[in-house]
Design a protein around this motif. Structure first.
Motif: not given
Length: 258
Positions: A220-231
């Motif tokens: 989940k690391g990269i996926l959650n990071l990309c979500k956080a950057i978007r949000d």
């Protein structure tokens, strides 16, 4: 208020030696009111270890109301090196961590502020390490329970985390303790404060190569990071301190760079 405090506080502290827990809680409530008046704080500080010991005993066995009031008073008393050392040596950090996990929303927030004060002093850092404080607080943050009850607690926990996790050795130890998984979960949290706290904490930990490897292993690391950057609406940066200069390296670049 100063004259009242000067006359009353010594009497209140003496009463704490002999009264029952119900009366102690009322006395601590009065002391907490005095502690938030800037001009009267020195009266409490003058009482020294005697008052500190009573407040710490309330943390161990008092009600939720008493714990909250004791933490309010400890905010004023935990700003000196001597008192911080005394609180750490007398098991105060352990009690404060327990309240941070299971107390009322108010007592959780006040306990976290006391912990932040204590973390400012190198004399208490060993006590924090012994109590595995960083792991406890990050796990607490990732649970979401505290954040839902009191969003103001999140930045306080972050400040404490950053104060304790600045050295290369501590970054490595924190990463290996299991905190990375909890922080990765926080990146996908509901509250913006939660995402920002996790991203800033991770940017501190990912200075360590070992922690980058741990991060990459997570599904989940990269996926959650990309979500956080978007949000969050910005690219999370990794700050590397070098004497008087600060150089900024893109967070994702560090992760993908082999």
């Amino acid at each position: 208020m100063i004259s009242v405090a000067q006359g009353v506080v010594p009497v209140l502290v003496r009463l704490l030696d002999s009264c029952n827990m119900s009366m102690k809680e009322k006395i601590v409530a009065v002391i907490s009111i005095i502690s938030i008046v800037e001009s009267s704080k020195h009266v409490l500080i003058t009482e020294g270890l005697s008052l500190l010991n009573h407040l710490l005993r309330v943390l161990e066995s008092g009600s939720g109301f008493a714990n909250e009031k004791a933490c309010v008073a400890l905010q004023a008393l935990s700003l000196s090196k001597e008192n911080a050392r005394a609180i750490g040596c007398r098991g105060g950090i352990s009690s404060l961590l327990e309240i941070s996990q299971a107390g009322t929303p108010g007592s959780q927030a006040f306990a976290a502020r006391v912990l932040r004060n204590l973390a400012l002093f190198t004399e208490t850092k060993e006590n924090f390490v012994e109590e595995n404080a960083v792991f406890v607080l990050v796990s607490l943050g990732s649970s979401g329970v505290v954040l839902l009850n009191n969003l103001a607690l999140c930045p306080i926990l972050l400040k404490l985390f950053l104060l304790l996790g600045f050295s290369s050795k501590s970054r490595k130890e924190i990463g290996e303790s299991g905190c990375m998984g909890a922080l990765i979960d926080m990146l996908d949290g509901k509250a913006m404060e939660e995402k920002e706290a996790a991203s800033k904490a991770l940017s501190t930990l990912l200075v360590c190569t070992r922690n980058i490897k741990i991060f990459k292993k997570s599904d989940k690391g990269i996926l959650n990071l990309c979500k956080a950057i978007r949000d969050c609406g910005y690219v999370i940066n990794l700050y590397v301190r070098n004497t008087d200069e600060s150089c900024c390296v893109t967070f994702l670049y560090m992760l993908f760079d082999d």
